[in-house]
Design a protein around this motif. Structure first.
Motif, PDB file in Angstrom:
ATOM      1  N   GLY A  59       0.896  -1.222   0.115  1.00  0.00           N
ATOM      2  CA  GLY A  59      -0.080   0.300   0.162  1.00  0.00           C
ATOM      3  C   GLY A  59       0.821   1.157  -0.026  1.00  0.00           C
ATOM      4  O   GLY A  59       0.365   2.367  -0.433  1.00  0.00           O
ATOM      5  N   ILE A  60       2.021   1.224   0.435  1.00  0.00           N
ATOM      6  CA  ILE A  60       3.068   2.403   0.356  1.00  0.00           C
ATOM      7  C   ILE A  60       3.006   2.950  -1.173  1.00  0.00           C
ATOM      8  O   ILE A  60       3.091   4.059  -1.218  1.00  0.00           O
ATOM      9  N   ALA A  61       3.214   2.022  -2.152  1.00  0.00           N
ATOM     10  CA  ALA A  61       3.029   2.548  -3.589  1.00  0.00           C
ATOM     11  C   ALA A  61       1.828   3.224  -3.848  1.00  0.00           C
ATOM     12  O   ALA A  61       1.932   4.086  -4.395  1.00  0.00           O
ATOM     13  N   THR A  62       0.748   2.697  -3.372  1.00  0.00           N
ATOM     14  CA  THR A  62      -0.534   3.284  -3.576  1.00  0.00           C
ATOM     15  C   THR A  62      -0.678   4.700  -2.892  1.00  0.00           C
ATOM     16  O   THR A  62      -1.128   5.715  -3.507  1.00  0.00           O
ATOM     17  N   LYS A  63      -0.169   4.747  -1.773  1.00  0.00           N
ATOM     18  CA  LYS A  63      -0.318   6.205  -0.871  1.00  0.00           C
ATOM     19  C   LYS A  63       0.479   7.200  -1.749  1.00  0.00           C
ATOM     20  O   LYS A  63       0.276   8.302  -1.790  1.00  0.00           O
ATOM     21  N   TYR A  64       1.729   6.467  -2.202  1.00  0.00           N
ATOM     22  CA  TYR A  64       2.551   7.448  -3.097  1.00  0.00           C
ATOM     23  C   TYR A  64       1.764   7.879  -4.322  1.00  0.00           C
ATOM     24  O   TYR A  64       1.924   9.184  -4.482  1.00  0.00           O
ATOM     25  N   ALA A  65       1.242   7.126  -4.838  1.00  0.00           N
ATOM     26  CA  ALA A  65       0.500   7.355  -6.206  1.00  0.00           C
ATOM     27  C   ALA A  65      -0.482   8.583  -6.017  1.00  0.00           C
ATOM     28  O   ALA A  65      -0.695   9.463  -6.835  1.00  0.00           O
ATOM     29  N   GLU A  66      -1.383   8.131  -5.141  1.00  0.00           N
ATOM     30  CA  GLU A  66      -2.512   8.867  -4.774  1.00  0.00           C
ATOM     31  C   GLU A  66      -2.154  10.511  -4.318  1.00  0.00           C
ATOM     32  O   GLU A  66      -2.726  11.366  -4.743  1.00  0.00           O
ATOM     33  N   SER A  67      -1.202  10.350  -3.301  1.00  0.00           N
ATOM     34  CA  SER A  67      -0.432  11.830  -3.054  1.00  0.00           C
ATOM     35  C   SER A  67      -0.027  12.444  -4.175  1.00  0.00           C
ATOM     36  O   SER A  67      -0.042  13.689  -4.340  1.00  0.00           O
ATOM     37  N   LEU A  68       0.622  12.047  -4.970  1.00  0.00           N
ATOM     38  CA  LEU A  68       1.139  12.491  -6.192  1.00  0.00           C
ATOM     39  C   LEU A  68       0.485  13.075  -6.969  1.00  0.00           C
ATOM     40  O   LEU A  68       0.674  14.340  -7.222  1.00  0.00           O
ATOM     41  N   ILE A  69      -0.553  12.469  -7.347  1.00  0.00           N
ATOM     42  CA  ILE A  69      -1.954  12.982  -8.379  1.00  0.00           C
ATOM     43  C   ILE A  69      -2.652  14.231  -7.759  1.00  0.00           C
ATOM     44  O   ILE A  69      -3.151  15.115  -7.976  1.00  0.00           O
ATOM     45  N   ALA A  70      -2.546  13.942  -6.228  1.00  0.00           N
ATOM     46  CA  ALA A  70      -3.262  15.110  -5.363  1.00  0.00           C
ATOM     47  C   ALA A  70      -2.741  16.376  -5.584  1.00  0.00           C
ATOM     48  O   ALA A  70      -3.397  17.527  -5.529  1.00  0.00           O
ATOM     49  N   VAL A  71      -1.126  16.407  -5.370  1.00  0.00           N
ATOM     50  CA  VAL A  71      -0.493  17.570  -5.458  1.00  0.00           C
ATOM     51  C   VAL A  71      -0.493  18.075  -7.083  1.00  0.00           C
ATOM     52  O   VAL A  71      -0.628  19.350  -7.251  1.00  0.00           O
ATOM     53  N   LYS A  72      -0.185  17.143  -7.827  1.00  0.00           N
ATOM     54  CA  LYS A  72      -0.264  17.449  -9.218  1.00  0.00           C
ATOM     55  C   LYS A  72      -1.376  18.180  -9.686  1.00  0.00           C
ATOM     56  O   LYS A  72      -1.250  19.268 -10.473  1.00  0.00           O
ATOM     57  N   TYR A  73      -2.642  17.757  -9.298  1.00  0.00           N
ATOM     58  CA  TYR A  73      -3.807  18.420  -9.826  1.00  0.00           C
ATOM     59  C   TYR A  73      -4.385  19.324  -8.643  1.00  0.00           C
ATOM     60  O   TYR A  73      -5.609  19.644  -8.840  1.00  0.00           O
ATOM     61  N   ARG A  74      -3.781  19.697  -7.830  1.00  0.00           N
ATOM     62  CA  ARG A  74      -4.275  20.750  -6.761  1.00  0.00           C
ATOM     63  C   ARG A  74      -4.616  22.171  -7.293  1.00  0.00           C
ATOM     64  O   ARG A  74      -3.874  22.411  -8.384  1.00  0.00           O
ATOM     65  N   VAL A  75      -5.621  22.613  -6.507  1.00  0.00           N
ATOM     66  CA  VAL A  75      -5.958  24.095  -7.059  1.00  0.00           C
ATOM     67  C   VAL A  75      -5.693  24.903  -5.990  1.00  0.00           C
ATOM     68  O   VAL A  75      -5.875  24.678  -4.901  1.00  0.00           O
ATOM     69  N   LYS A  76      -6.076  26.218  -6.296  1.00  0.00           N
ATOM     70  CA  LYS A  76      -6.066  27.166  -5.149  1.00  0.00           C
ATOM     71  C   LYS A  76      -7.202  28.121  -5.114  1.00  0.00           C
ATOM     72  O   LYS A  76      -7.800  28.468  -6.328  1.00  0.00           O
ATOM     73  N   THR A  77      -7.926  28.343  -4.128  1.00  0.00           N
ATOM     74  CA  THR A  77      -9.026  29.016  -3.896  1.00  0.00           C
ATOM     75  C   THR A  77      -8.606  30.585  -4.210  1.00  0.00           C
ATOM     76  O   THR A  77      -7.563  30.946  -3.691  1.00  0.00           O
ATOM     77  N   PRO A  78      -9.605  31.612  -4.355  1.00  0.00           N
ATOM     78  CA  PRO A  78      -9.201  33.066  -4.209  1.00  0.00           C
ATOM     79  C   PRO A  78      -8.769  33.480  -3.113  1.00  0.00           C
ATOM     80  O   PRO A  78      -7.966  34.476  -3.024  1.00  0.00           O
TER      81      PRO A  78
END
Length: 475
Positions: free
Chosen positions: A106-125
């Motif tokens: 599961g370490i690999a999955t936690k790595y992967a899901e966290s990577l795309i969470a940062v990759k596609y994050r946004v910022k509110t106004p």
């Protein structure tokens, strides 16, 4: 009436946690382990050192350790103590191995899901970072509808896995060990929770940064003391766990009865997911708020959460319980089948302070989980409702904390299990379909962790129909 409801919920749980879900979860763990080049090998050499480094100049709301502490606060909870005991009681000692393997892969999955969470994050106004499976599905795969489904399931799950089960566990341990009425516990926890969660991620992270290291170290020391007391049974416990993990129904090894292969896998994997949340998509929501130079850097930090949570803490709990059962024949003969009772009996071996260590462990583990999941729930609610839903959510969360001590825990655990699986499905779809992006980002940054990702972070309004506002800000 209650029995009918319970039987119905149990039947639903059996369906969602059938072989299909187990194979999807474990298959994703193995697939991402291969695709990332066994990223687990970077956990100790890179992930742990990075987790305590500072990046003040990077874009984000909290430090890398603050994001990790918030995620660990939500994952190191009653699943590590009572949950492991429940897995052993229902699936036999062999469930410990499957719980542990779920953590390793599961370490690999936690790595992967966290990577795309940062990759596609946004910022509110107003400058707040937002990320997680819902934004990865939305921005990465253009599947906003599936992101909405994840957010709804996660929002509801926060009341169960994050609040009700945790408060109930605190109330039970305080009532049986300290004589504190459950109603009083509900009031105290509700008040303390309100003070913290109304301060947002910075307030939650600040508390978690101080609480998580203390509670984990305190509990681990207690486990080491018990393993020292049970030293003659530690090696036999390890061999028994490994043999019963693959044994047929009713197999007996070392005086302990196995639950059979299906139940060992089912309850071991279920408790492993409940404990470390790899594949569920919750922890990446906190990862998205971190100050980090690039997605891989924070993904490595986040993946250490699964290492500490399951590979270390859950394994120690499992060894403590199984070695205690082998040392105390009446436990192995069916005298005690409740996970909480098994844990209580194990810690009672420490003279005088054993029960105190367990009480402090459960209270701190559970309370930190309440805080972490409050943040997860908020971000999911804001995704589909905008800021207008935050205050009602916080009020309802506090109300659930208030009434949780009088809720039937067995039914709550079942509902939490179901919601975990329903959350995991859209999140696993995201990491599987975005695996080419994960591989590309990993190759780009894993050997150049100080490189800065200058991809603009879009500034958007949250909520249904939220639109991009401006061209975004570079990292």
């Amino acid at each position: 009436m209650y029995e009918k409801i319970y039987d119905f919920v149990q039947s639903v749980d059996d369906v969602v946690w059938g072989w299909g879900m187990i194979l999807l979860l474990l298959g994703t763990h193995v697939f991402l382990t291969i695709r990332t080049g066994f990223i687990q090998r970077k956990t100790i050499t890179k992930g742990i050192p990075l987790s305590v480094s500072k990046e003040e100049s990077a874009d984000g709301e909290v430090s890398q350790f603050g994001a990790l502490a918030t995620a660990l606060a939500s994952t190191i909870g009653t699943g590590n103590i009572i949950g492991v005991g429940t897995a052993i009681a229902l699936g036999g000692p062999g469930a410990v191995l499957w719980c542990w393997l779920t953590g390793v892969f599961g370490i690999a999955t936690k790595y992967a899901e966290s990577l795309i969470a940062v990759k596609y994050r946004v910022k509110t106004p107003d400058g707040r970072m937002q990320g997680g499976a819902m934004y990865a599905l939305d921005r990465g795969l253009h599947m906003k509808w599936l992101g909405m489904i994840f957010a709804v399931f996660a929002g509801f799950a926060s009341f169960g896995i994050g609040c009700a089960t945790q408060v109930n566990a605190i109330a039970e341990v305080c009532s049986s060990n300290l004589g504190v009425p459950p109603v009083a516990v509900g009031i105290i926890i509700a008040v303390l929770t309100a003070f913290v969660i109304f301060g947002g991620i910075r307030s939650i992270a600040s508390v978690c940064e101080k609480l998580v290291p203390f509670m984990a170290l305190f509990y681990v020391i207690g486990c080491l003391v018990i393993l020292g007391i049970n030293h003659d049974f530690v090696i036999p416990a390890i061999t028994t766990i490994c043999r019963l993990a693959f044994a047929d129904q009713g197999a007996v090894v070392g005086g302990l009865v196995g639950g059979g292969l299906r139940y060992a896998i089912q309850y071991g994997v279920a408790r492993g997911l409940f404990s470390n949340e790899s594949g569920m998509g919750s922890a990446p929501i906190a990862a998205a708020a971190a100050r980090t130079k690039n997605p891989v850097r924070q993904a490595l930090v986040s993946s250490t959460g699964t290492f500490w949570d399951t590979v270390v803490v859950c394994l120690m709990t499992g060894l403590v319980l199984v070695s205690t059962m082998m040392k105390t024949p009446e436990l192995a003969s069916g005298g005690i089948v409740d996970g909480g009772q098994l844990t209580t009996m194990a810690f009672s071996q420490i003279p005088y302070i054993g029960p105190f260590i367990l009480v402090v462990g459960i209270i701190t583990f559970a309370y930190s989980t309440i805080l972490g999941w409050a943040y997860y729930g908020e971000r999911c609610v804001e995704y589909f409702s905008g800021k207008i839903g935050l205050i009602p959510y916080r009020v309802l969360y506090i109300i659930v904390a208030l009434i949780a001590p009088v809720i039937a825990l067995d039914l709550v655990w079942l509902i939490a299990d179901i919601l975990n699986a329903l959350m995991a499905i859209p999140n696993l779809i995201a990491v599987l379909l975005l695996s080419p992006v994960i591989v590309k980002e990993t190759k780009k940054y894993v050997n150049n962790l100080d490189a800065v990702d200058d991809t603009p972070i879009p500034v958007i309004e949250t909520g249904v129909g939220g639109k991009k506002n401006g061209k975004g800000k570079k990292r």
